[in-house]
Each structure stands twice: as structure tokens, then as C-alpha cells.
Write an enzyme that holds these catalytic residues in place. Structure first.
Site, PDB file in Angstrom:
ATOM      1  N   GLY B 308       0.659  -1.093   0.035  1.00 33.16           N
ATOM      2  CA  GLY B 308      -0.019  -0.088   0.024  1.00 33.16           C
ATOM      3  C   GLY B 308       0.889   1.316  -0.010  1.00 33.16           C
ATOM      4  N   SER B 309       0.371   2.349   0.715  1.00 34.92           N
ATOM      5  CA  SER B 309       0.932   3.636   0.682  1.00 34.92           C
ATOM      6  C   SER B 309       2.491   3.652   1.041  1.00 34.92           C
ATOM      7  CB  SER B 309       0.192   4.619   1.321  1.00 34.92           C
ATOM      8  OG  SER B 309      -1.203   4.660   0.949  1.00 34.92           O
ATOM      9  N   THR B 310       2.915   2.492   1.840  1.00 30.59           N
ATOM     10  CA  THR B 310       3.983   2.687   2.403  1.00 30.59           C
ATOM     11  C   THR B 310       5.262   2.782   1.391  1.00 30.59           C
ATOM     12  OG1 THR B 310       4.054   0.297   2.669  1.00 30.59           O
ATOM     13  CG2 THR B 310       3.583   1.497   4.551  1.00 30.59           C
ATOM     14  N   VAL B 311       4.956   2.413  -0.014  1.00 36.40           N
ATOM     15  CA  VAL B 311       6.055   2.459  -0.988  1.00 36.40           C
ATOM     16  C   VAL B 311       6.071   3.862  -1.478  1.00 36.40           C
ATOM     17  CG1 VAL B 311       5.681   0.283  -1.675  1.00 36.40           C
ATOM     18  CG2 VAL B 311       4.545   1.984  -2.819  1.00 36.40           C
ATOM     19  N   LYS B 312       5.192   4.707  -1.096  1.00 32.99           N
ATOM     20  CA  LYS B 312       5.207   5.944  -1.772  1.00 32.99           C
ATOM     21  C   LYS B 312       6.284   6.957  -1.706  1.00 32.99           C
ATOM     22  CE  LYS B 312       0.114   6.533  -1.811  1.00 32.99           C
ATOM     23  NZ  LYS B 312      -0.902   6.950  -1.136  1.00 32.99           N
TER      24      LYS B 312
END
Lengths: 106, 584
Positions: B308-312
Site C-alpha cells: 500500500g501507501s508505504t511505498v510512496k
């Protein structure tokens, strides 16, 4: 009888003289053999006792090791973090310091 | 009378005669004595010289004893020397039914009842079992019996009942570190976790001694010795204090949220050491009945999900590195929905019409990331993810460690390119994610993680420009800024500057996405000089809240605060009073 140059009463003295003169070396060797034989007996006895003692110490060491391991378990179960924390908070009213009561000393 | 007299006189005369020596008699007697002597010497020579083997063997049978010297399995301890797994010698109680029935069987039945009672077995069942196995020579009655009980059993003096040395593994830390340390089987070999991975190192080599004993059972001669090799101790990088705090927090969290499970992993960014690795629910490793597989799985290393967003932050890093944006470039955001091909990308929280990459990270805007991703070749983004380690194992080398799925294909549609930038289309385990964030915390210096205490720091590999990383770190610090509208403000730690990225991913099921979520919070602290990287993953939060910022961030904050305090990391936020007594 009076012509006899060596009376039989001197036989013991004769043997004694022979031992210290002609038979000196065998006599010393005989004594040394005796001493060495006794020493072997003595040393064997000593070494057996030492081995028995060593065995005793081995057993003692193993028992101490077992005791140490059990003490570790006891220590760890008594010093378990949640137990200490519960004790600190409930029994002696301690608190975890928050950032507000922290002062940095530089 | 006359006859007597005459004979008497005759005797007297013969006594005086000198011929008392009779040669043949003398010869016979001498011969007999020599024969006996020769027989004795012959026999002695036969025994001593010609045929000594059998007698030596008989003598040895009566005096030689072979003693086994069991060697204990090595102790596992944490980085401060606190023991986490200790082996203690115990006994196994066995029976030889043939021997029992030869010696009269169950005559003294009350003794057998006492045996059953002390071993915690049913009285009738024990007797029935021995009856059933009458022909056998070896039956285990109880394993891993404590020395006190074993002593009692030996004092019962039952024929055909024996004791055998064994060793039992105790885990003083119980369920707190159960997943990481693992368990051993009844034979003392590791089945799970560190116990399994480092089984060879921990296992010792038992020794053997051959000794001669005298009549009283004392050892009088050491004949041969095969030295035992004790199991080597293992020092983990775990800090049990942090581990305990983390476990307690997570245990409360999965009850209060509620959630199916939660996992946390904390790493030191400067050395790559794992300081805590916790899963809830957990199991008690000291109790064999408490081992269900859903409790025993070390989800930190085995379960991979879409991040999810943790790769942004890494998408932003790539965009800045390739030069299509810098920290002040404004990106147009059309609204809450953006059409990509035949699909829509939507945002959860409102964001301005034009935003910087920092703002995009702060508000976790999927649309912003989509725009960035579509503006650069997908190969660049894949290459960035690979560089920081999304596709590789973390290096801790534990049994059962999984590596998530990393796409390996040529053709990418626009929607795939978009979702890849906000964490779909690849999957990672929490340990991989913490590895990536540790790389971020170390200013782009990638090191393998380690579960063992490291003597010297492994030299890392610089994978990203430190200046860019520092910019991104300040961006993710803004995520914890409540006034600025950061989505992860609950991960804030008073006194410290903390940077996090929260994430929420739908759980993929066969044929699409289901109704369950994975909530993440991943971050580093303190931002001014990063020391710790942590990932919290909450699996299937069942409450009304399921976003990472609502579910995982409070756990992150609580554990991170304790960890920073325990490790004595100086506070770097200006909110704390400082007393300068050294440099006035």
C-alpha cells in the site's frame, strides 16, 4: 677343635661382612627394588584416590551446572518484564516518565 | 609276651640302623612335588600368556563402565545477556515389561499406584498398558520428568523401571519471543525459528568416558575419554525489554481493535540489527498443547501482503532522482478522482488543486503518485524498488522466511503503472519493509539485516543519494504533523521528531480484492539522526477504523516511545527542556 680358624659362632658376622664387601652392589639394588616397589604401591594408591576425587568433582560440577540453569530460570521468571512493571506501578506507585518530565543534560 | 619282647628288642636294633633313607620314596615325593609345581606353572602360564583374553574380558565386564556425558544445548540470550532459552537436564521414566513380569509383576500394587500418581497417569491405565506390552523390552512411561519426581520414582524401587537422562528446553520469556526463538522437539532438535536455523551451532556433541570402578563403585582408573563438545551459546540482536513492551502493546491492540493479528519489527538503522520482532497472538513455547499453527506462524517473515501507501516515499525518491520534480514543484491534482484508462484512481483525503511532492506524501495522495508514475518510465520505478530491496530477502536468514512477489514483466498498462506507485502489484513481508525503511533511515545506505548481535558493522552499499533521502525524510516527518493535516499524526512521539508513512491495503483474495484490510505504519526516528526503523502491520482490523493511520500508528507511537527511552536516544524535538551543565 682349637685348630679350627673360624668358629661357627662367627657365621652371622661373616655374612654381614660379605654383604657390605663383596655383595654391596646387589644389596643396594635389593633395597632400591624394595623401595621402588613400595613407591609403586603408594603412588598407585594415591592416583586412585585422586581419580576418585576428580570423579567426585566432576559430579559436583555437573550438579552445580544444573543448579545454575535452574537459578537462571528462576531469576528470569522473577525478573519478567511485565511482572516487574506491574509491581512498579501497583505496589510502589512508579510511573513511566513522559516527555514532559524529561530534562536533557548536555 | 616273649614275642613282644623279642619284637621290641628287634625294633630298637633297627632304629639304630643307619639305613633310614629310602631312595625310591624320596624320588616319588620329589617327583610329585615337581609335577604339582609344573602343573601350577603351566596353568599360570596358560592363563597369563597363552589364553588371557577370556579372563581379561570377564574382569572388564565386572569393572569397566562406559559413561555417557550428555552435553547441554547452547543458551540463547538477547543482546544484553538475558537468557531466552535454557536447557535443563531432566529424566525420562521407562519400563521393561518383561523384567517386571519376571520379577512377580504387580504384586505390590500400591507401589505401582504411587508411580502412576507421581507421573500423573491413570492408575488402571498404567497397569493395563504394561499388561498389554508384556512382551516388550522398552516402553516410555513419561518424558521430561523433573529431577525431584525422578528421585521419588527411583526410591519406589520397582523392578523393571528405569530412568534415562534427557534435556528439556525452557523459555523464560514465554510467549513474548516465542515466534522468533522457535521451539525444539522432544528429542532436543530445533523445529522452528532460531532454534531451527542455528540448530547445528546450538547442538553439542555428547562425550563418552570409559572408566574402571572398584567394588564400592568408585572410579579408580580413567581408560579413555571422548571429550564432549558443549552446545555453543547464541547471542541475538533482540532487546528483550523492547520486545516485552512491544508484545504487551500488540496483545492489547488486537483485543481492543479488534484485529486478527498484528506484527511488529524494529531495526537499528546504523547496524542492521533487529531489536524487536513480535507477533500477536502468540503461543507459550513451554506448553506443547498450546501450539496451533495460526499462533505459531512468525508473520513478520512468512506473510507477504501488498504494501500500500508505504511505498510512496520511494516513488517520490525516484521522481526526484530522475529530475522530473524537485521539492517545490507543484503538481496539479484534478480532484478526488482521476480517470486512468477505464479505471479510476481516488483519494481518501482532500488535497489542494496544486501540491508539492511533500504534500502528496503528507496527504498520501494516490492521484499525486499516479501523476508522478505516469510521468516517468515504469522501468525506473521498478529499478528504484529493486535498489532499495523490495524484491530481495532481508538477510536475516531465518527458516521460513518468505520473499514477496515482485513483478517481472514487459508490458504495463497505465492503471498498473499507477497502482504500482501506490503499493499494489507487488507484495512484501514486514521484515522486507523494515529493511527498506532501515535503508531510508541510514540515508540510503543499504545493509543486510541481522538477527544475531553483530560485532562490527557490516559495510553497506549506498543505493540512493543521501541528500535526496534527507529531503524525503523531512517529507515523511510532516506525515506526523497533525496541524498540517498529516495522515499519521497518531504515530507522533512526544519529544522526538518521527517520520512515518501509513498504509492501508485491501487483502487480495482469489479473483480480486476482498473486504479485509492490512493496515501499516512504517517509519524512522529520530529524524535529525535516524536510529530506529519500525514497521507495524495490523492484519484484518475488524473495528470501524481500519486505516493504517488510525489502527497501526498508535501502536507505532507507543512502542517507538518506549524503544527510544530504553535505548537512551536523546530527544531531538525542541519541546523538551535542556539543561546545559557541561558547556556553559
Amino acid at each position: 677343635m682349637s685348630l679350627d680358624p673360624q668358629p661357627p659362632s662367627n657365621l652371622a658376622r661373616l655374612i654381614a661382612r660379605d654383604i657390605v664387601s663383596v655383595g654391596r652392589v646387589p644389596a643396594i639394588l635389593l633395597i632400591l627394588i624394595l623401595i621402588s616397589a613400595l613407591a609403586v604401591v603408594y603412588i598407585t594408591h594415591q592416583s586412585r584416590q585422586m581419580i576418585a576425587q576428580q570423579e567426585q568433582l566432576f559430579i559436583e560440577r555437573d550438579q552445580l551446572d544444573i543448579e545454575w540453569r535452574n537459578q537462571i530460570l528462576e531469576e528470569n521468571s522473577l525478573a519478567e518484564h511485565s511482572r516487574v512493571e506491574r509491581f512498579a506501578e501497583e505496589e510502589i506507585n512508579m510511573k513511566r516518565p513522559s516527555a514532559k518530565n524529561e530534562i536533557v543534560v548536555q | 609276651m616273649a614275642l613282644f619282647k623279642s619284637s621290641k628288642t628287634k625294633n630298637q636294633r633297627r632304629q639304630k640302623a643307619p639305613s633310614a633313607f629310602i631312595p625310591w620314596r624320596f624320588g616319588v615325593i620329589c617327583g610329585c612335588i615337581f609335577l604339582a609345581l609344573a602343573a601350577l606353572i603351566g596353568r599360570a602360564a596358560y592363563i597369563q600368556v597363552l589364553e588371557p583374553g577370556r579372563l581379561i574380558q570377564e574382569g572388564d565386564l565386572r569393572s569397566l563402565r562406559v559413561k555417557a556425558m550428555p552435553s547441554a544445548r547452547g543458551i540463547i540470550s538477547d543482546r544484553n545477556g538475558e537468557q531466552l532459552a535454557v536447557s535443563v537436564p531432566v529424566q525420562a521414566v521407562w519400563a521393561d515389561p518383561v523384567q517386571i513380569y519376571k520379577n512377580g509383576g504387580m504384586q505390590q500394587v500400591e507401589r505401582w499406584h504411587a508411580l502412576a500418581d507421581v507421573l500423573g497417569l491413570d492408575r488402571q491405565e498404567l497397569l493395563a498398558r504394561l499388561e498389554k506390552y508384556q512382551k516388550r523390552r522398552f516402553v516410555y512411561l513419561a518424558r521430561q520428568v523433573s529431577p525431584a519426581m525422578a528421585d521419588y520414582v527411583s526410591k519406589l524401587k520397582l523392578p523393571g523401571i528405569g530412568l534415562k537422562d534427557e534435556s528439556r528446553r525452557f523459555y523464560p520469556s514465554g510467549e513474548v519471543s516465542a515466534h522468533l526463538i522457535g521451539v525444539t522437539g522432544i528429542d532436543g532438535h530445533g523445529l522452528e525459528g532460531v532454534e531451527r536455523t542455528y540448530d547445528g551451532w546450538l547442538t553439542g556433541e555428547p562425550g563418552r568416558r570409559t572408566v574402571r570402578k572398584d567394588r564400592y563403585g568408585r572410579v579408580v582408573e580413567n581408560i579413555s575419554l571422548q571429550k564432549r563438545e558443549p552446545g555453543k551459546p547464541l547471542e541475538l540482536s533482540i532487546d528483550q525489554r523492547i520486545q516485552a513492551v512491544a508484545y504487551r502493546t500488540m496483545k492489547e491492540a488486537i483485543v481492543n481493535l479488534p484485529a486478527t493479528s498484528a506484527s511488529l519489527v524494529l531495526a537499528d538503522v546504523n547496524t542492521g540489527e533487529i531489536l524487536a520482532m513480535v507477533n500477536a497472538p502468540s503461543f507459550n513455547p513451554n506448553n506443547r498443547n498450546d501450539r496451533q499453527s495460526y499462533k505459531m506462524r512468525n508473520r513478520v517473515i512468512t506473510d507477504s501482503f501488498e504494501p500500500g501507501s508505504t511505498v510512496k516515499p520511494f516513488g517520490v525518491l525516484e521522481a526526484m532522482e530522475s529530475g522530473i520534480v524537485d521539492e517545490s514543484t507543484l503538481i496539479k491534482i484534478p480532484g478526488r478522482r482521476l480517470r486512468v484508462g477505464s479505471n479510476y484512481v481516488s483519494d481518501v483525503s482532500r488535497i489542494e488543486k496544486e501540491a508539492t511532492v511533500g504534500r502528496i506524501l503528507q496527504k498520501s495522495s494516490n492521484i499525486g503518485m499516479t501523476k508522478l508514475s505516469l510521468a516517468m518510465p515504469i522501468e525506473d520505478l521498478i529499478e528504484m524498488y529493486q535498489r532499495v530491496g523490495f524484491d530481495e530477502p532481508s538477510g536475516i536468514n531465518l527458516v521460513g522466511e518468505a520473499v514477496g512477489l515482485f513483478p517481472n514483466r514487459r508490458r504495463w498498462s497505465d492503471i498498473e503503472r499507477a497502482t504500482f506507485a501506490y503499493g499494489y502489484g507487488l507484495s512484501v513481508t514486514p521484515i522486507q519493509l523494515v529493511h527498506v525503511y532501515a535503508t531510508l533511515g541510514a540515508k540510503g545506505l543499504k545493509r543486510p539485516l541481522s538477527i544475531l548481535k553483530t560485532e562490527k558493522i557490516v559495510p553497506g552499499k549506498q543505493v540512493i543519494d543521501p541528500k535526496l533521502v534527507e529531503e524525503v525524510l523531512t517529507m515523511i516527518e510532516s506525515v506526523t504533523d497533525k496541524a498540517g493535516g498529516g495522515g499519521g499524526w497518531r504515530a507522533r512521539v512526544p519529544g522526538y521528531r518521527v517520520g512515518v508513512k501509513t498504509g492501508t491495503a485491501k487483502k487480495a483474495i482469489a479473483g480480486g480484492y476482498g473486504d479485509d484490510y492490512i493496515a501499516y505504519t512504517a517509519g524512522v526516528a529520530p529524524i535529525s539522526k535516524p536510529r530506529l526503523a519500525m514497521v507495524v502491520m495490523v492484519n484484518e482490523p475488524k473495528g470501524e477504523q481500519y486505516y493504517g493511520g488510525a489502527v497501526a500508528a498508535p501502536i507505532f507511537a507507543e512502542v517507538m516511545q518506549s524503544a527510544l527511552q530504553i535505548l537512551n536516544v536523546p530527544p531531538d524535538a525542541d519541546t523538551i527542556d535542556k539543561m546545559n551543565i557541561v558547556n556553559k
